[in-house]
Motif scaffolding. Structure first.
Motif, PDB file in Angstrom:
ATOM      1  N   MET A 268      51.568  47.692  36.953  1.00 14.47           N
ATOM      2  CA  MET A 268      52.966  47.671  36.732  1.00 14.47           C
ATOM      3  C   MET A 268      53.581  48.979  36.334  1.00 14.47           C
ATOM      4  O   MET A 268      54.818  48.963  36.852  1.00 14.47           O
ATOM      5  N   SER A 269      52.958  49.919  35.680  1.00 11.91           N
ATOM      6  CA  SER A 269      53.586  51.272  35.429  1.00 11.91           C
ATOM      7  C   SER A 269      53.843  52.088  36.508  1.00 11.91           C
ATOM      8  O   SER A 269      54.587  52.723  36.916  1.00 11.91           O
ATOM      9  N   ALA A 270      52.533  52.143  37.317  1.00  2.00           N
ATOM     10  CA  ALA A 270      52.531  52.992  38.585  1.00  2.00           C
ATOM     11  C   ALA A 270      53.150  52.367  39.762  1.00  2.00           C
ATOM     12  O   ALA A 270      53.228  53.092  40.827  1.00  2.00           O
ATOM     13  N   ASN A 271      53.371  51.171  39.950  1.00  2.00           N
ATOM     14  CA  ASN A 271      54.153  50.345  40.802  1.00  2.00           C
ATOM     15  C   ASN A 271      53.163  50.537  42.217  1.00  2.00           C
ATOM     16  O   ASN A 271      53.538  50.704  43.143  1.00  2.00           O
ATOM     17  N   ILE A 272      51.717  50.411  42.003  1.00  2.00           N
ATOM     18  CA  ILE A 272      50.721  50.429  42.911  1.00  2.00           C
ATOM     19  C   ILE A 272      50.297  49.094  43.315  1.00  2.00           C
ATOM     20  O   ILE A 272      49.737  48.216  42.255  1.00  2.00           O
ATOM     21  N   TYR A 273      50.181  48.745  44.429  1.00  2.00           N
ATOM     22  CA  TYR A 273      49.549  47.212  45.040  1.00  2.00           C
ATOM     23  C   TYR A 273      48.089  47.730  45.362  1.00  2.00           C
ATOM     24  O   TYR A 273      47.825  48.224  46.227  1.00  2.00           O
ATOM     25  N   LEU A 274      47.327  46.675  44.806  1.00  2.00           N
ATOM     26  CA  LEU A 274      45.949  46.922  44.998  1.00  2.00           C
ATOM     27  C   LEU A 274      45.726  45.475  45.833  1.00  2.00           C
ATOM     28  O   LEU A 274      45.357  44.448  45.103  1.00  2.00           O
ATOM     29  N   ASN A 275      45.569  45.532  47.270  1.00  2.00           N
ATOM     30  CA  ASN A 275      45.273  44.319  48.064  1.00  2.00           C
ATOM     31  C   ASN A 275      43.722  44.509  48.318  1.00  2.00           C
ATOM     32  O   ASN A 275      43.420  45.413  49.319  1.00  2.00           O
ATOM     33  N   GLY A 276      42.853  43.771  48.015  1.00  2.00           N
ATOM     34  CA  GLY A 276      41.308  43.808  48.256  1.00  2.00           C
ATOM     35  C   GLY A 276      40.471  44.087  46.900  1.00  2.00           C
ATOM     36  O   GLY A 276      40.821  44.973  46.153  1.00  2.00           O
ATOM     37  N   PRO A 277      39.384  43.529  46.708  1.00  2.00           N
ATOM     38  CA  PRO A 277      38.624  43.510  45.764  1.00  2.00           C
ATOM     39  C   PRO A 277      38.010  44.927  45.510  1.00  2.00           C
ATOM     40  O   PRO A 277      37.910  45.450  44.497  1.00  2.00           O
ATOM     41  N   GLY A 278      37.688  45.573  46.703  1.00  2.00           N
ATOM     42  CA  GLY A 278      37.052  47.079  46.581  1.00  2.00           C
ATOM     43  C   GLY A 278      37.949  47.924  46.205  1.00  2.00           C
ATOM     44  O   GLY A 278      37.692  48.545  45.356  1.00  2.00           O
ATOM     45  N   LYS A 279      39.048  47.873  46.644  1.00  2.00           N
ATOM     46  CA  LYS A 279      40.102  48.877  46.318  1.00  2.00           C
ATOM     47  C   LYS A 279      40.502  48.828  44.962  1.00  2.00           C
ATOM     48  O   LYS A 279      40.763  49.677  44.100  1.00  2.00           O
ATOM     49  N   LEU A 280      40.601  47.476  44.270  1.00  2.00           N
ATOM     50  CA  LEU A 280      40.933  47.352  42.840  1.00  2.00           C
ATOM     51  C   LEU A 280      39.884  47.739  41.983  1.00  2.00           C
ATOM     52  O   LEU A 280      40.153  48.408  40.986  1.00  2.00           O
ATOM     53  N   CYS A 281      38.658  47.574  42.306  1.00  2.00           N
ATOM     54  CA  CYS A 281      37.549  47.971  41.549  1.00  2.00           C
ATOM     55  C   CYS A 281      37.482  49.801  41.677  1.00  2.00           C
ATOM     56  O   CYS A 281      37.058  50.224  40.818  1.00  2.00           O
ATOM     57  N   LYS A 282      37.741  50.405  42.876  1.00  2.00           N
ATOM     58  CA  LYS A 282      37.702  51.753  42.988  1.00  2.00           C
ATOM     59  C   LYS A 282      38.714  52.164  42.086  1.00  2.00           C
ATOM     60  O   LYS A 282      38.675  53.348  41.433  1.00  2.00           O
ATOM     61  N   TYR A 283      40.119  51.490  42.019  1.00  2.00           N
ATOM     62  CA  TYR A 283      41.287  52.304  41.394  1.00  2.00           C
ATOM     63  C   TYR A 283      40.850  52.132  39.529  1.00  2.00           C
ATOM     64  O   TYR A 283      41.267  52.996  39.121  1.00  2.00           O
ATOM     65  N   LEU A 284      40.070  51.090  39.217  1.00  2.00           N
ATOM     66  CA  LEU A 284      40.021  50.971  37.756  1.00  2.00           C
ATOM     67  C   LEU A 284      38.601  51.525  37.673  1.00  2.00           C
ATOM     68  O   LEU A 284      38.287  51.593  36.398  1.00  2.00           O
ATOM     69  N   ASN A 285      37.745  51.992  38.453  1.00  2.00           N
ATOM     70  CA  ASN A 285      36.427  52.697  38.355  1.00  2.00           C
ATOM     71  C   ASN A 285      35.389  51.745  37.711  1.00  2.00           C
ATOM     72  O   ASN A 285      34.653  52.067  36.695  1.00  2.00           O
ATOM     73  N   ILE A 286      35.646  50.638  38.272  1.00  2.00           N
ATOM     74  CA  ILE A 286      34.746  49.354  37.619  1.00  2.00           C
ATOM     75  C   ILE A 286      33.353  49.547  38.551  1.00  2.00           C
ATOM     76  O   ILE A 286      33.462  49.568  39.925  1.00  2.00           O
ATOM     77  N   THR A 287      32.269  49.660  37.885  1.00  2.00           N
ATOM     78  CA  THR A 287      30.834  49.650  38.937  1.00  2.00           C
ATOM     79  C   THR A 287      30.227  48.562  37.933  1.00  2.00           C
ATOM     80  O   THR A 287      30.535  47.729  37.221  1.00  2.00           O
ATOM     81  N   LYS A 288      28.825  48.715  38.021  1.00  2.00           N
ATOM     82  CA  LYS A 288      27.890  47.714  37.682  1.00  2.00           C
ATOM     83  C   LYS A 288      27.815  47.933  36.323  1.00  2.00           C
ATOM     84  O   LYS A 288      27.269  46.903  35.564  1.00  2.00           O
ATOM     85  N   GLU A 289      28.121  48.785  35.692  1.00  2.00           N
ATOM     86  CA  GLU A 289      28.453  49.389  34.343  1.00  2.00           C
ATOM     87  C   GLU A 289      29.101  48.300  33.576  1.00  2.00           C
ATOM     88  O   GLU A 289      28.723  47.709  32.473  1.00  2.00           O
ATOM     89  N   HIS A 290      30.253  47.501  34.512  1.00  2.00           N
ATOM     90  CA  HIS A 290      30.801  46.699  33.640  1.00  2.00           C
ATOM     91  C   HIS A 290      30.629  45.143  34.148  1.00  2.00           C
ATOM     92  O   HIS A 290      31.092  44.332  33.586  1.00  2.00           O
ATOM     93  N   ASN A 291      29.315  45.022  34.635  1.00  2.00           N
ATOM     94  CA  ASN A 291      28.792  43.636  34.550  1.00  2.00           C
ATOM     95  C   ASN A 291      28.198  43.229  33.430  1.00  2.00           C
ATOM     96  O   ASN A 291      27.779  43.722  32.617  1.00  2.00           O
ATOM     97  N   ASN A 292      28.615  41.650  33.375  1.00  2.00           N
ATOM     98  CA  ASN A 292      27.935  41.148  32.237  1.00  2.00           C
ATOM     99  C   ASN A 292      28.585  41.326  31.066  1.00  2.00           C
ATOM    100  O   ASN A 292      27.696  41.416  29.939  1.00  2.00           O
TER     101      ASN A 292
END
Length: 168
Positions: A100-124
């Motif tokens: 919302m603040s950066a006005n960036i569209y993240l289309n696709g699960p891979g891009k979304l996780c890359k943008y948020l730096n989500i890795t297996k660390e965040h599993n479970n």
DNA sequence: GAATAGATCCGC
DNA sequence: CGGATCTATTCA
């Protein structure tokens, strides 16, 4: 208001649909969910948990409101939120969102996780009561359409992908 | 142990 | 359309 475990414990298709327009809070960033997909262990050949419980899919058998993050194609992570009661394997894949603040569209699960730096660390991780990662209902009500899911070979006849039509 | 398919994305 | 490039699962 922040969504509670009750929200995620409902039927997966309902959760996937009603997650559209909800706002993910992740490390001080806010993302409106624009696209989700439902994966249900029983009767869904495309679901990772379709063939039963394995170390990887164990999270999906657990209680609702946990994250299921997996690594795919050697380069990308995908973020899911577990749904249904403990013992029932199901999850909702977060496929698209908008910062919302950066006005960036993240289309696709891979891009979304890359943008948020989500890795297996965040599993479970339990997102209920988490400050780092939780989802808020801001009473947005986008128009939603259903389509077949993306990138799968089995279960394509199921319209289990939900996309926001209206701009948010 | 080896083979293979995979809930993706990007560049040609 | 193919390459990148890891992993869970299946098969021998």
């Amino acid at each position: 208001m922040t969504l509670t475990r009750d929200f995620y414990e409902r039927p997966t298709l309902e959760v996937a649909k009603s997650l559209i327009g909800k706002v993910i809070h992740f490390q001080n960033r806010q993302l409106v969910i624009t696209e989700t997909e439902a994966y249900i262990g029983i009767g869904d050949p495309a679901c990772h948990a379709a063939k039963g419980l394995t170390p990887r899919t164990a999270v999906m058998f657990g209680p609702a409101g946990f994250t299921y993050v997996y690594f795919i194609y050697g380069m990308y992570h995908c973020l899911n939120i577990v749904t249904e009661k403990e013992g029932t394997a199901a999850a909702v894949l977060i496929r698209g969102a908008k910062d919302m603040s950066a006005n960036i569209y993240l289309n696709g699960p891979g891009k979304l996780c890359k943008y948020l730096n989500i890795t297996k660390e965040h599993n479970n991780r339990d997102i209920i009561g988490s400050k780092e990662f939780h989802v808020v209902d801001k009473n947005l009500k986008p128009k939603i359409i259903c389509t077949p899911r993306i990138g799968i070979k089995q279960g394509r006849e199921l319209l289990w992908r939900f996309v926001a039509v209206q701009e948010i």
